[in-house]
Design a protein around this motif. Structure first.
Motif: not given
Length: 217
Positions: A44-50, A52-61
Motif C-alpha cells: 500500500s505504501l509503495a502504491l501511495e509513493v507511485r 505521489a510521483q505522478t502528481a509531481l510537477p515535471q520540474e521537481r526532478t
C-alpha cells in the motif's frame, strides 16, 4: 523392564511429533501475519509513493528521483518478505500439495533437477511438510557443498508409505552429523515414524532415501 522401555520410546516419539506439529503451526501463523500485515502495508505504501510521483510537477526532478528510490526500496522489501515467507512455509504446499511444491522448488534450484513424481493425491499435512523440507535441505546441501551438475528427486506414494530418493552426481562425503541441516530433517522424519538413510562415498555423489508412513494412502 522391556514394557517400561517400550512405553518410554512411545512417549518420546509422541512428544517429538507434538513439537514438530507445533513448530509447523507457528510457521504458518508467521506466514499469515507477514502476508496479511507487514507485506500488505508495504504494498500500500509503495502504491501511495507511485501516486505521489505522478502528481509531481515535471520540474521537481530531484524529489521525483527520491520518490522513485523509495518506491524501489519498498518493492525490494516486499520481495524479500515474500522470500522469507516462502521459506517459512511455502504457500503452494498448503494450496496445491507436495508435487507442485517440489516442482517449484526444483525450478528455483541453482543445480538442474530432474523430477520423477508419483504422488497423485494429497497426503496428510505433516507428511507433506516433512517431505518438502527433506527435499529442500537435500537440494540446498547439493547446491552449497556437492559441486554437482545434476540432482534427481523421486517421490512415490504407495502401500501406505511415501518414498523419497534424492541423488546428485557431486563430490560425496556428506554426513548427517552435528552441524548438518540433515540432523533436523532426521528428527522430523523420526517424529513421524519414518526412516532416513544417506549414502555418500567420496567422489561418487550422494543419495538420500526417506520413507514416511502416510496411513491409508
Amino acid at each position: 523392564m522391556a514394557a517400561t522401555l517400550a512405553r518410554n520410546r512411545e512417549e518420546l516419539a509422541a512428544s517429538r511429533s507434538r513439537i514438530v506439529t507445533a513448530a509447523d503451526q507457528a510457521r504458518r501463523r508467521i506466514e499469515r501475519d507477514l502476508h496479511d500485515g507487514i507485506q500488505q502495508r508495504l504494498v500500500s505504501l509503495a502504491l501511495e509513493v507511485r501516486t505521489a510521483q505522478t502528481a509531481l510537477p515535471q520540474e521537481r526532478t530531484e524529489l521525483g528521483e527520491q520518490l522513485n528510490r523509495l518506491a524501489d526500496g519498498l518493492r525490494e522489501a516486499v520481495d524479500e518478505l515474500r522470500e522469507i515467507s516462502r521459506g517459512i512455509h511455502p504457500a503452494i504446499l498448503s494450496r496445491a500439495g507436495l508435487a507442485p511444491a517440489l516442482k517449484a522448488l526444483a525450478r528455483r534450484s541453482p543445480v538442474p533437477v530432474e523430477l520423477d513424481l508419483n504422488v497423485p493425491t494429497r497426503l496428510p499435512e505433516p507428511v507433506e511438510v516433512a517431505a518438502y523440507y527433506v527435499v529442500c535441505e537435500a537440494l540446498a546441501n547439493t547446491a552449497k557443498h556437492a559441486r554437482a551438475t545434476l540432482a534427481t528427486v523421486q517421490a512415490a506414494a504407495r502401500d501406505g508409505v511415501l518414498h523419497l530418493e534424492i541423488r546428485d552426481d557431486g563430490a560425496g562425503g556428506a554426513t548427517a552429523g552435528e552441524g548438518s541441516g540433515l540432523v533436523g530433517v532426521n528428527d522430523r522424519v523420526e517424529a513421524l515414524g519414518g526412516s532416513m538413510t544417506i549414502t555418500s562415498p567420496p567422489a561418487q555423489g550422494t543419495t538420500l532415501v526417506v520413507d514416511l508412513p502416510v496411513g491409508g494412502q
